[in-house]
Design a protein around this motif. Structure first.
Motif, short mmCIF file in Angstrom:
data_model
loop_
_atom_site.label_atom_id
_atom_site.label_comp_id
_atom_site.label_asym_id
_atom_site.label_seq_id
_atom_site.Cartn_x
_atom_site.Cartn_y
_atom_site.Cartn_z
N HIS A 129 0.82 -1.21 0.00
CA HIS A 129 0.00 0.00 0.00
C HIS A 129 0.85 1.26 0.00
N TYR A 130 0.60 2.12 -0.98
CA TYR A 130 1.19 3.46 -0.99
C TYR A 130 0.19 4.49 -0.49
N SER A 131 -1.06 4.05 -0.30
CA SER A 131 -2.14 4.91 0.19
C SER A 131 -3.14 4.01 0.90
N TYR A 132 -3.87 4.58 1.86
CA TYR A 132 -4.83 3.80 2.62
C TYR A 132 -6.23 4.40 2.54
N SER A 133 -6.49 5.14 1.48
CA SER A 133 -7.80 5.76 1.32
C SER A 133 -8.03 6.05 -0.15
N CYS A 134 -9.14 5.55 -0.69
CA CYS A 134 -9.49 5.84 -2.08
C CYS A 134 -10.38 7.08 -2.12
N ASP A 135 -9.93 8.11 -2.80
CA ASP A 135 -10.68 9.37 -2.83
C ASP A 135 -12.05 9.20 -3.47
N ASN A 136 -12.19 8.23 -4.37
CA ASN A 136 -13.51 7.99 -4.96
C ASN A 136 -14.52 7.56 -3.91
N ASN A 137 -14.07 6.73 -2.96
CA ASN A 137 -14.97 6.33 -1.88
C ASN A 137 -15.32 7.53 -1.01
N ASN A 138 -14.38 8.40 -0.78
CA ASN A 138 -14.62 9.53 0.11
C ASN A 138 -15.46 10.62 -0.53
N THR A 139 -15.62 10.58 -1.85
CA THR A 139 -16.40 11.61 -2.54
C THR A 139 -17.67 11.05 -3.19
N GLY A 157 -11.72 8.53 6.48
CA GLY A 157 -11.12 8.51 5.16
C GLY A 157 -10.27 9.75 4.90
N LYS A 158 -10.76 10.91 5.36
CA LYS A 158 -10.00 12.14 5.16
C LYS A 158 -8.69 12.12 5.94
N GLU A 159 -8.74 11.53 7.15
CA GLU A 159 -7.51 11.42 7.93
C GLU A 159 -6.50 10.53 7.22
N LEU A 160 -6.97 9.40 6.70
CA LEU A 160 -6.06 8.48 6.01
C LEU A 160 -5.58 9.06 4.69
N ALA A 161 -6.44 9.85 4.05
CA ALA A 161 -6.05 10.47 2.77
C ALA A 161 -4.87 11.41 2.97
N LYS A 162 -4.77 12.00 4.14
CA LYS A 162 -3.67 12.93 4.44
C LYS A 162 -2.64 12.31 5.39
N MET A 163 -2.58 10.97 5.41
CA MET A 163 -1.62 10.30 6.27
C MET A 163 -0.21 10.84 5.98
N ASP A 175 -5.74 11.49 -2.66
CA ASP A 175 -6.31 12.80 -2.46
C ASP A 175 -5.78 13.78 -3.52
N PRO A 176 -6.63 14.71 -4.01
CA PRO A 176 -6.18 15.62 -5.07
C PRO A 176 -4.87 16.34 -4.76
N CYS A 222 -18.01 2.94 -13.17
CA CYS A 222 -16.79 3.48 -12.56
C CYS A 222 -16.78 5.00 -12.69
N PRO A 223 -17.73 5.70 -12.03
CA PRO A 223 -17.84 7.15 -12.25
C PRO A 223 -16.60 7.92 -11.83
N GLY A 224 -15.93 7.49 -10.75
CA GLY A 224 -14.74 8.18 -10.30
C GLY A 224 -13.58 8.00 -11.25
N LYS A 225 -13.39 6.78 -11.71
CA LYS A 225 -12.33 6.53 -12.69
C LYS A 225 -12.59 7.33 -13.96
N ASN A 226 -13.84 7.33 -14.41
CA ASN A 226 -14.19 8.04 -15.64
C ASN A 226 -14.02 9.54 -15.48
N ALA A 227 -14.33 10.06 -14.29
CA ALA A 227 -14.17 11.49 -14.05
C ALA A 227 -12.71 11.90 -14.07
N THR A 228 -11.83 10.97 -13.67
CA THR A 228 -10.40 11.25 -13.70
C THR A 228 -9.87 11.19 -15.12
N TYR A 229 -10.14 10.09 -15.80
CA TYR A 229 -9.76 9.91 -17.21
C TYR A 229 -10.81 9.06 -17.90
N PRO A 230 -11.24 9.41 -19.11
CA PRO A 230 -12.18 8.54 -19.83
C PRO A 230 -11.51 7.23 -20.20
#
Length: 402
Positions: free
Chosen positions: A115-125, A143-149, A185-186, A257-265
């Motif tokens: 793991h390089y991250s412990y929070s998926c921003d798509n889940n948090n949004t 999730g926000k706490e883990l996003a900024k770990m 996180d963005p 996959c709305p979050g994936k699509n919003a990032t890149y089609p």
């Protein structure tokens, strides 16, 4: 193996039924290491590993007698099996006293997640993939706490992961290391390469170059804005990418996959895979998970064939309903659909094997493309192993045992 491994069509159909229908599981005697509903079960003879989702309304039943299993259909005995072997090293301790098992979150028999991250921003949004509930207990505040770990915390956890992998490989484990963490996180999206290096550095420091070269080390990341960044990933020790499409058609990608699509089609993900083929190579070097059961079969097969023709190796997971996910009440396809689709995908693997980096029957490297590998929610790989067996290939072990 003490006995020759033989896969039958009946074995494949039973696994398809278990993945489709689930089973009533009765634990008469717990397995030696305890009963875990997410631990794979294995069919004797074929050594096909399968997830058995517990469902109350099905004809299928599994009787658990310690590590031994019996499978029934409406009270009629079908076959025997066993619990998938448990790695004894997972019950050990790290040098800091923490359990080894706590450092390898989400591990299965032949995959260890790094793991390089412990929070998926798509889940948090609220934009998570509709079939997914990954890091679901980490919504909103957690999730926000883990996003900024802090990077220092991720680095400390990365050292634990590397130590756990060292314990595993010292015990003989060989498989796929998946560098994973969902959408960051963005504020950190420009720092993904730094995060990847953060978790790869302790692996390079802990494992010998010989062991590292034997492992399949894949980046389950979002595509970078500049595809040349993948060349940097390669210098970190990665030897593969895994840009998971989940589905193959842009309309389904957008809906599921709305979050994936919003990032890149979807088109961008496909271009990233083709860039990966140039950088990491085809086949084992460029893989993707695709879920069987989220698209009509003809659309899925067209998309899979197009990807294989470009050198991308799709791993065909059978969709499973996950509690909490938006699609939880949607069941998987029936067994006949799964068998037919898996056989057709297996035919495509054979048709396009010259586009991969090694002939299918000769690929005995640890990792996603290993010949005969049986993954607990993949049926197409078992169908491929059956077809290679029918061509005269002797099947190796279905999954790592150590």
């Amino acid at each position: 193996m003490s006995k020759k491994r033989v896969i039958t069509k009946e074995d494949i159909h039973l696994k398809a039924r278990l993945l489709s229908e689930g089973a009533k599981v009765t634990v008469n005697k717990p397995p030696v290491t305890g009963f875990n509903p997410f631990r794979a079960m294995v069919l004797n003879g074929s050594d096909l590993a399968t997830l058995v989702r517990q469902e109350p309304y099905t004809r299928l039943e599994v009787q658990v007698n310690g590590d031994d299993l019996e499978f029934y259909d409406g009270g009629k005995y079908l076959t025997s099996g066993r619990m998938q072997e448990w790695f004894s090293w997972r019950d050990g301790k790290l040098s800091n006293g923490r359990p080894v098992n706590a450092a390898v979150i989400g591990m299965n028999q032949d995959i260890i997640n790094i793991h390089y991250s412990y929070s998926c921003d798509n889940n948090n949004t609220g934009l998570s993939c509709r079939f997914c509930f990954f890091f679901a207990n980490q919504h909103v505040s957690v999730g926000k706490e883990l996003a900024k770990m802090p990077f220092s915390k991720i680095e400390a956890l990365a050292k634990e992961q590397a130590e756990a992998v060292k314990i595993a490989t010292d015990a003989g484990w060989r498989g796929t290391l998946v560098v994973i963490g969902g959408l960051v996180d963005p504020s950190r999206r420009a720092q993904v390469a730094d995060l990847v290096e953060l978790v790869m550095a302790p692996l390079r420091d802990t494992l010998s170059p010989e062991v590292l070269n034997e492992l399949h080390i894949t980046a389950n990341l979002y595509p970078p804005e500049d595809f040349k960044e993948m060349e940097k990933w390669k210098t970190f020790g990665l030897n593969s990418t895994e840009f998971d499409l989940e589905v193959t058609h842009p309309d389904y990608f957008k809906a599921i996959c709305p979050g994936k699509n919003a990032t890149y089609p979807l088109e961008y993900w496909l271009e990233a895979q083709e860039a990966s083929v140039e950088i990491f190579g085809p086949g084992r070097g460029t893989t993707s998970f695709i879920l069987m059961g989220l698209e009509p079969m003809n659309i899925m097969l067209e998309g899979v064939e197009e990807r294989m023709s470009k050198g991308v190796y799709p791993n065909m997971l059978v969709y499973q309903p996950v509690p909490g996910a938006d699609m939880f009440r949607m069941p998987p396809p029936n067994a006949d659909w799964l068998v037919e689709a898996s056989e057709k995908v297996a035919d495509l693997y054979i048709k396009y094997q010259d586009r991969f980096d090694m002939p299918l029957a000769e690929d005995h490297r640890p990792g996603y493309t290993r010949m005969g590998r049986s993954q607990y929610i993949i049926l197409a790989g078992d169908a491929l192993a059956y077809k290679l067996q029918e061509q005269g290939c002797e099947l190796p072990e279905a999954y790592p045992v150590c």
